[in-house]
Every structure is written in C-alpha cells, then in structure tokens.
Design a protein around this motif. Structure first.
Motif, PDB file in Angstrom:
ATOM      1  N   ASP A 298      14.921  23.558  21.427  1.00  0.00           N
ATOM      2  CA  ASP A 298      14.459  24.229  22.650  1.00  0.00           C
ATOM      3  C   ASP A 298      13.062  23.345  23.274  1.00  0.00           C
ATOM      4  OD1 ASP A 298      16.091  25.851  22.108  1.00  0.00           O
ATOM      5  OD2 ASP A 298      14.893  27.802  21.750  1.00  0.00           O
ATOM      6  N   THR A 299      12.173  22.779  22.460  1.00  0.00           N
ATOM      7  CA  THR A 299      11.093  22.067  22.941  1.00  0.00           C
ATOM      8  C   THR A 299      11.591  20.747  23.449  1.00  0.00           C
ATOM      9  OG1 THR A 299       9.820  22.868  21.115  1.00  0.00           O
ATOM     10  CG2 THR A 299       8.749  21.344  22.397  1.00  0.00           C
TER      11      THR A 299
ATOM     12  N   LEU B  20      14.684  19.827  24.370  1.00  0.00           N
ATOM     13  CA  LEU B  20      15.372  19.913  25.521  1.00  0.00           C
ATOM     14  C   LEU B  20      14.466  19.976  26.812  1.00  0.00           C
ATOM     15  CD1 LEU B  20      18.037  19.762  26.820  1.00  0.00           C
ATOM     16  CD2 LEU B  20      18.313  22.157  26.874  1.00  0.00           C
ATOM     17  N   GLY B  21      13.333  20.668  26.538  1.00  0.00           N
ATOM     18  CA  GLY B  21      12.200  20.829  27.716  1.00  0.00           C
ATOM     19  C   GLY B  21      11.820  19.357  28.040  1.00  0.00           C
TER      20      GLY B  21
END
Lengths: 185, 460
Positions: free
Chosen positions: A27-28, A30-31
């Motif tokens: 998630d991080t 992909l941010g």
C-alpha cells in the motif's frame, strides 16, 4: 514476525513470507509509485516491477537502514526507469536548460488529505512532477536529481522552482473550507 | 534545506497509501517463481557440467595412475639415450634386479588391470617376456656408465631371471635363462629378437619398452553401460529415514466440527492421509572408470521415475485438466488411492569399492551422490482449507534435489562386458514440499539395480 526473520524466509523463497512482505509494504509503495505516474495502472506496473526487483535483490539488503526506505528507493528508481521507458512519459520528460526561476518562499500549511495532495502533484507536467517528487518528498538534492535524470543541477533547481510555484498556486485556489486560515503564513 | 512547505508535503505524503489490485501480487509471484525456476535450471546445468568435469579430471589425473605412467615415462627418458651401447643389452636380469621399483610397478600394473587367472596364464607369459626384454634394453639410473668390469663380464653371456621375478610365478614363465654363452630360446617369439642378436635389442630400446605402454593404457579405458533399477519409493517425514510421513495430530482435524457452511465433507475436518510406497524405477546411461585395482567411479545421466500413494476423496473441481496449476483439488476424505508421479532427470556420481580385487566375480560396495531435477509431477499438497483438501500447486515443489546413494552389487566380468546386480537405495537431501502442513518431505528410493558395462574394443 520481525523484518529480519521475514527477510530470511523471503530469501529462502518461502511463498508465505514473500506474500507477507508484499502485503506489509504494498500500500505504501503504491502510494510512492502513484505520485510518479498519471494512472493507477501505470503505478501498479511500477509496483509490480519494483517488487520483483525487491525479491530478486533481497540478498543485497545489508540491514543498514530501514527496510521500508530500501524498498522505497527501489520503487523510485523503478518509477524513473518506467518514465524514461514509457513513450507517454518520455516525450514529456524533456528538461530544457532554463534560467533559474525565482523561488517563491511561501510555506503554506497543507490541510489536504494525502490523496488530494497526491492528485495535485500528479497534475503537474511529468518533468515537474518527477523533480518535485524527488526533491520535496524523497529528499534528493538537486545534484543527485541531476545525476538520476541526466540533467544539470541548475536545470533541476529551475524545474523544481516552477513546479513548486505552480503547486502552491493550485493549493491556494484549492476549494478547502478553511484554507484562508492556514495558507500564506 | 527543506522549508516548511517541503516538510508539510513530505509528512502529508508519507500517509498516502493506495491499495493495489490482486493482480499485482499474482504477477509478481508468477515472475519470481519463473525466475527461481530459471535459476534452478541454470544451476542444475552448471552443477552438472562442473560435476562431470571434476569427475573426468579426477579419473584421468588420479595420483596412482599418473604416477604409473610417469614412472614408465621417466624410465624411458632416462634409459633411451644410453641404451645405444650394446653391452647393456645382456644385462637384463641384473638390471631388473637393480630395479625393484620397476618390478613393483609391473606387479601393480597387473593388479590394476584386474587380470584374471584364466587370462593371465598366457598373457603373463608374454608380459614377462616383454618386461624382461625391455629390461634388457634398459639401464639403471644409478648404474655407472657401462664401464664396470662386472657388467662387462656378463656381456653377451649371462641371462639370469632375477630373484624378484622368480618369486612371482606369473612373471617367471619367461624363457630367458642363458648361462652357457648360447642363446637358448624356448619361445619362437623371443628368438626373433633375442636369438638374432642382443645388439638388435639395444639398438631399438624405445620400441621394446613401448611394448608395455598399451598395457598401461588398458587400465585407463572407459567403460560405458546401461543402468536400470526397479524398486519402490515413498516420501518420508525425516531425512535418512525409512519411515513414511506420520500424522500424529491428524485426529485434531478428524474430529467432527460444527461448521456447516458447506464444503466437500459436510462439516467434518480431515487430516492428511498417510502415504504408501509405490513402484519406481531409474534408467539411463553411465560411464565407468577403474581408478585402481579395487575402486572405480561412475557418472551418468538417468531418468528417474518416483511415486507415492496417498488417499484422497472426490475431486472438488470440474476443470482439473484446464492447465491451471491450482485449479484441481480433492477432498481429504480417504476414499480413493491417488498415485503421485514424479519425473526426474538425475546426474549420479558414485564410487565403487570391489572385493576381492583380482577376480572376475566379485562384490562391490557403492556410495555416491547425485543431483536431480524435477521435470514434472502431478502431486498434490495437503491444506487445512475447506475442511482439509489436497490441491495441485507445482510451485510448492522443490525442483532441484540432491541425493545420497548407496548399495552393493555382485559383479560378473567377462573380457568385453561386465554385469552387476544388487540392491540400491537413495535418500533425498532436499525437502520436496514447501508446506508447513504437509509433512511429507524427503524422497526415499529402494530398488534392485542392474548394470551392464561394455568395454571399448581394443584396436591393437
């Protein structure tokens, strides 16, 4: 499970550990990838390439810094390579040597959500977007950015100043209820 | 230096998290598995090449063998220039007396060649003649330069079979006994050379000595052969164990459950089934080299079929043959026997120690190791999901394996072929299944091995 054990298992190619590492940082990361690209699909492509590199080069990780920071550097490098390789971005990644743009020393307090700010950054032209990401968020110096992108540090400074000014102007016009209370300090 | 704006941007963006779609992980996983597989194949090829190269190098350059050849070579080198003097030709017996190392060498040669009694009865006669003849053309390295009166007195008159040779019956069959000043040649073969003129021998020492060379070369010969082994294999829980995987905690799964959410077993959990041995075989080609009288090494390329039997229930998927590695699954209910097939390519490298050493019928003990690559399998892996299932996922199986082999065999050797039969076993040193739940880990193979080796025809 601590990172050391997790890494050890990943190096042994244990599927569960690899999945766990991915889920821990996906998630991080992909941010991070999202900020450099113009679409989620492109960001996911970068994420995919980046994680493949991560898994294939885990043995090279020396436990000297944070694992997250190490993975992040891989993602950034992968994103830059993607931008250089992808035709849609490559054509807009031209950095003409320019005179220094006057730096605006406004330091507005940002009251936007991360996603909203990211959307604004992604609306910058790809060259500006990349240099802004590298300098303002990743913390690279202009000399380092020059080496990464193959431009002079002066060009990097100039592009960054323009990107910064453009972003601040957008922030000032962004429809946030209480922006007047916080901006322009 | 970062201003407040940059700090704000950084802190805000640190919180940015975007959840990727499930496809991303699937693609990442697929790519890293492919890469791992490619690396394994590459490693297997490199390992195989290195192994074969080392085996070949070791076989050719073993100390005993190279010493043997170099000793002969050194004798030739030292003797050749001085043998042009005719007086040395008559001193064969004396010289051989003074060359204990050379006699020892001949004995070693005989032993290493594994000459049978039947073969040696005629062959040794010739050998002894050849050796004595060749000795006759040679000089001792420590011998003074042909000028001692003692040696001169034996010139052209005395031939005595040296004491060392006389102790060896196989070498004592030569007719070279001459004490009356005349040539008494019992063997017409010798009369052509010795009887004619001793100086003829001394004039061509190289030619005479070189008679021994083909004998040496015969020891270096390679044999190639076919290796077939029939037996049974199973997957054990522990390395170096003959015991199959046992599931002492299976009852934990087999207790009836209150779960009623469907699934293949209507609410009951089933643990993994025990596994049973299944028919297995190995077949392939091997090369063999006898490195000494007692020992030899073998290397080869084998196809290995191993199998294992488990009990599974009904198939839970209608598209088992769709090609997807994870589509097919079976309930873990122990209803039907499912045979798991494993197809390997194996590169064995083994050492044989024979006893007794000089016989054409003998026993051998074998030890060695092999590298093998799992080419394909239809094996299932147990999982506790859905009340206990067996499913297909080839990515969970280790492709590259290392094995320890052992066995014994009874050999019958003839002039051109060698037949061997005996029990063989091999332990897998590499875990087969990368699963925490499925306890089957190491392959065990036990079988009856048959080998037929053929000697390369002598072109002499």
């Amino acid at each position: 499970m601590d990172h050391y054990k997790l890494l050890k298992d990943c190096i042994k190619s244990k599927p569960n550990a690899q999945r766990q590492l991915y889920e821990l940082f996906a998630d991080t990361m992909l941010g991070v990838c999202y900020r450099y690209t113009k679409s989620v699909k492109d960001a996911e492509d970068v994420l995919q390439e980046g994680f493949i590199k991560v898994f294939l080069s885990l043995k090279q990780y020396r436990h000297e810094g944070e694992l997250g920071a190490w993975i992040r550097r891989i993602m950034v490098t992968t994103a830059l390579n993607f931008l250089k390789r992808n035709r849609n971005y490559r054509e807009q990644m031209y950095f003409p040597p320019e005179h220094l743009h006057p730096v605006i020393y406004d330091d507005p307090v940002i009251m936007l959500e991360a996603k909203e700010l990211a959307e604004l950054i992604r609306q910058l032209p790809p060259g500006y977007q990349t240099i802004f990401n590298l300098h303002a968020i990743e913390g690279y110096s202009h000399v380092e950015i020059g080496e990464l992108l193959g431009i002079t540090d002066g060009t990097s400074r100039s592009q960054y100043a323009r990107a910064r000014a453009l972003l601040i102007s957008w922030l000032e016009n962004y429809p946030v209820a209480n922006k007047t209370e916080n901006y322009g300090k | 230096m970062a201003s407040e704006f940059e700090k704000n941007v950084r802190s805000t963006m640190d919180g940015l998290k975007v959840h990727p779609s499930a496809e991303v992980w699937q693609k990442v996983e697929q790519r890293i598995r492919e890469n791992k597989r490619k690396r394994r194949i590459l490693f297997f090829i490199v390992f195989s090449l290195i192994g074969l190269a080392l085996a070949g190098y070791g076989i050719i350059n073993l100390p005993g063998r190279s010493g043997l050849n170099s000793e002969v070579a050194s004798v030739r080198t030292k003797e050749a220039p001085k043998n042009s003097t005719p007086q040395n030709s008559s001193n064969g017996a004396k010289i051989s007396e003074k060359i204990p190392s050379y006699n020892k060498l001949i004995k070693t040669q005989k032993a290493a060649a594994g000459v049978t009694r039947a073969q040696s009865s005629t062959a040794n006669k010739r050998k002894s003649r050849k050796v004595n003849r060749s000795n006759g053309g040679e000089r001792l390295p420590e011998e003074p330069n042909n000028s001692t009166p003692e040696i001169a007195s034996h010139k052209k008159t005395d031939f005595k079979v040296d004491s060392t040779n006389s102790k060896n019956p196989s070498l004592n069959n030569g007719p070279l006994t001459r004490s009356d000043g005349q040539n008494k040649i019992a063997d017409p073969l010798d009369s052509k050379i010795i009887g004619a003129n001793d100086s003829a021998i001394s004039k061509a020492p190289e030619k005479l000595i070189s008679v021994t060379k083909p004998q040496m070369k015969n020891q270096n010969k390679w044999k190639w052969g076919i290796d077939i082994s029939l037996g049974a294999s199973t997957i054990t829980q522990d390395a170096f164990s003959f015991k199959g995987a046992s599931y002492s905690d299976a009852t934990a799964y087999s207790a009836p459950s209150s779960a009623n959410s469907g699934g293949p077993t209507s609410g009951a959990f089933y643990g993994p089934s025990g596994n049973n041995a299944a028919f297995a075989f190995k077949a392939g080609f091997q090369i063999k080299n006898e490195i000494s009288a007692r020992s030899s090494v073998r290397a080869g390329l084998m196809y290995v079929y191993l199998a294992d039997k488990i009990k599974v229930g009904q198939s839970g998927s209608s598209n088992q043959s769709s090609g997807s590695s994870q589509s097919a699954y079976y309930a873990a209910t122990p209803q039907n026997t499912y045979t798991e097939h494993f197809h390997f390519i194996e590169l064995p490298l083994s050492y044989d120690w024979r006893m007794p050493r000089n016989s054409n019928r003998y026993f051998s003990l074998t030890g060695g190791m092999s590298g093998s690559y799992l080419v394909s399998t239809n094996a299932l892996v147990y999982d506790t999901a859905q009340h206990g299932i067996y499913y297909k996922d080839n990515s969970l199986f280790t492709r590259m394996h290392f094995n320890l082999m052992g066995g014994t065999a009874y050999h019958v050797s003839t002039t051109k072929t060698e037949f061997a039969i005996g029990p063989q076993f091999s332990f897998d040193l590499t875990k087969l299944i990368n699963s925490d739940v499925d306890k089957r880990k190491y392959f065990l193979y036990v079988g009856l091995e048959t080998r037929i080796f053929f000697e390369k025809a002598n072109r002499k």
